[in-house]
Enzyme design. Structure first.
Site, PDB file in Angstrom:
ATOM      1  N   HIS A 119       0.812  -1.215   0.000  1.00  0.00           N
ATOM      2  CA  HIS A 119       0.000   0.000   0.000  1.00  0.00           C
ATOM      3  C   HIS A 119       0.853   1.276   0.000  1.00  0.00           C
ATOM      4  CE1 HIS A 119      -4.122  -1.374   0.059  1.00  0.00           C
ATOM      5  NE2 HIS A 119      -3.773  -2.340   0.900  1.00  0.00           N
ATOM      6  N   THR A 120       2.040   1.192  -0.563  1.00  0.00           N
ATOM      7  CA  THR A 120       2.796   2.428  -0.758  1.00  0.00           C
ATOM      8  C   THR A 120       2.814   2.830  -2.233  1.00  0.00           C
ATOM      9  OG1 THR A 120       4.887   1.246  -1.025  1.00  0.00           O
ATOM     10  CG2 THR A 120       4.313   1.949   1.196  1.00  0.00           C
ATOM     11  N   LEU A 210      -2.582 -13.089  -4.013  1.00  0.00           N
ATOM     12  CA  LEU A 210      -1.491 -13.259  -4.973  1.00  0.00           C
ATOM     13  C   LEU A 210      -1.789 -12.539  -6.287  1.00  0.00           C
ATOM     14  CD1 LEU A 210      -0.679 -17.040  -4.400  1.00  0.00           C
ATOM     15  CD2 LEU A 210       0.574 -15.050  -3.543  1.00  0.00           C
ATOM     16  N   SER A 211      -2.798 -11.679  -6.243  1.00  0.00           N
ATOM     17  CA  SER A 211      -3.140 -10.828  -7.387  1.00  0.00           C
ATOM     18  C   SER A 211      -3.566 -11.616  -8.618  1.00  0.00           C
ATOM     19  CB  SER A 211      -1.969  -9.888  -7.730  1.00  0.00           C
ATOM     20  OG  SER A 211      -1.731  -9.011  -6.674  1.00  0.00           O
ATOM     21  N   SER A 213      -6.279 -11.137 -10.167  1.00  0.00           N
ATOM     22  CA  SER A 213      -6.856 -10.179 -11.118  1.00  0.00           C
ATOM     23  C   SER A 213      -5.761  -9.493 -11.924  1.00  0.00           C
ATOM     24  CB  SER A 213      -7.714  -9.136 -10.391  1.00  0.00           C
ATOM     25  OG  SER A 213      -6.943  -8.427  -9.438  1.00  0.00           O
ATOM     26  N   GLU A 246      -8.463  -1.961 -14.170  1.00  0.00           N
ATOM     27  CA  GLU A 246      -8.943  -2.247 -12.819  1.00  0.00           C
ATOM     28  C   GLU A 246      -9.511  -0.998 -12.156  1.00  0.00           C
ATOM     29  OE1 GLU A 246      -6.951  -4.150  -8.841  1.00  0.00           O
ATOM     30  OE2 GLU A 246      -6.815  -5.261 -10.730  1.00  0.00           O
ATOM     31  N   ASP A 258       0.852  -4.552  -8.215  1.00  0.00           N
ATOM     32  CA  ASP A 258       0.429  -5.897  -8.581  1.00  0.00           C
ATOM     33  C   ASP A 258       0.679  -6.185 -10.054  1.00  0.00           C
ATOM     34  OD1 ASP A 258      -0.393  -5.896  -5.996  1.00  0.00           O
ATOM     35  OD2 ASP A 258      -2.542  -5.930  -6.418  1.00  0.00           O
TER      36      ASP A 258
END
Length: 333
Positions: A119-120, A210-211, A213, A246, A258
């Site tokens: 989240h950076t 693990l992403s 999407s 996304e 991601d």
């Protein structure tokens, strides 16, 4: 060459002739007035396939200089020709219902794990991430239509019409939104898209963190880039397109980590000081040499329905930055 092709061709209505330095594979050449769909190879360039559609003599259509994966005489029939980028030949008026390129293409994209910097990315920060050995894979065939058909193992089939690549509010949080968003981004860059069928299977567990999407977005990006855009886009650009799909189409305000980790692959350091031009550096590090192993553990906890909770995190972080008179959390920006 003519005898080789005639001997190897297993289809019907194919007569290889030579005229004006051309090997004619499909169609009839009557002097300078060919009819129907005219498929030929220049004698001097056996790796270049040319297609001319004369069904409307006043307005013929030309596909010229298309590259082949191998010299044309190595193929057994017209259906095996591997066109790059993937051009579905126009239908003919002959009894065989037209020529279709039935080459099977394979694409894949990995999942990813974050090692440092969660989240950076959306705060223009720095990230250390790595692709994992779990893949989302696709077998792709051109279908000669304007429809993208996605058949993902374990999920309902998805159809996206390339004639309508606008945002559909009813598609938010769906696979169709991701496909439509990626296609729209390629089209906006001047890519001429065609329809295809894709059978997708994945070992990247959905909702596992693990992403899956992002891996799917990168997969669709690689398909479009490889088949229709001559691989013009870099791994970074494909990642940015995935994020766009996304954010705008799927409705999740994710950062770029991601998609970037999946698209670039390996262990990477990413500096998002300028998200439009992130600095990406491959990290040459061998965990096993140092006596460490990076393990992925199934916690049986799902992220699948946490879009709203995820969206709250960047919002709250920006609120904290605003308290200190900043737009984002990175101090020197």
């Amino acid at each position: 060459f003519r005898s080789q092709w005639r001997r190897r061709y297993s289809g019907r209505a194919c007569k290889v002739t030579q005229t004006n330095h051309r090997y004619i594979i499909h169609g009839k050449a009557c002097g300078n007035a060919p009819t129907g769909v005219f498929l030929y190879v220049q004698a001097a360039f056996l790796r270049a396939l040319f297609v001319e559609d004369y069904r409307n003599p006043r307005n013929p259509t030309f596909f010229t200089g298309t590259k082949l994966a191998m010299p044309v005489h190595t193929y057994y029939n017209v259906r095996e020709i591997n066109i790059l980028p993937g051009i579905a030949l126009p239908a003919t008026s002959g009894g065989n219902g037209g020529i279709m390129m039935e080459q099977l293409y394979h694409f894949s994209a990995p999942g990813r794990t974050e090692i440092s910097g969660n989240h950076t990315d959306h705060q223009h920060g720095c990230v250390l991430a790595a692709a994992v050995d779990m893949q989302t894979e696709a077998e792709v065939r051109l279908n000669g239509t304007h429809l993208i058909l996605i058949d993902s193992e374990g999920f309902a089939p998805v159809t996206v019409d390339l004639d309508d690549l606008s945002v559909h509010e009813s598609e938010k949080n769906t696979t169709a939104a991701l496909v439509r968003g990626v296609a729209a981004a390629f089209q906006a860059r001047g890519c001429k898209l065609c329809g295809f069928d894709a059978k997708v299977r994945s070992t990247v567990l959905p909702g596992s963190g693990l992403s899956s999407s992002a891996a799917f977005e990168v997969l669709i990006g690689r398909i479009l880039n490889g088949l229709f855009f001559e691989n013009k886009l870099s791994a970074i650009e494909i990642a940015q397109i995935g994020q766009y799909a996304e954010n705008v189409y799927f409705g999740k305000p994710s950062g770029l980590m991601d998609q970037m980790a999946s698209s670039v692959g390996g262990l990477v350091f990413i500096d998002f000081a300028d998200p439009r031009a992130p600095i990406v550096e491959k990290v040459d590090f061998d965990f096993s040499h140092c006596g460490h192993t990076l393990c992925i553990i199934d916690s049986h906890a799902s992220h699948a329905d946490l879009t709203d909770e995820y969206a709250a995190i960047p919002t709250e972080m920006k609120q904290v930055a605003a308290f200190f008179g900043k737009e984002i959390g990175r101090a020197h920006v």
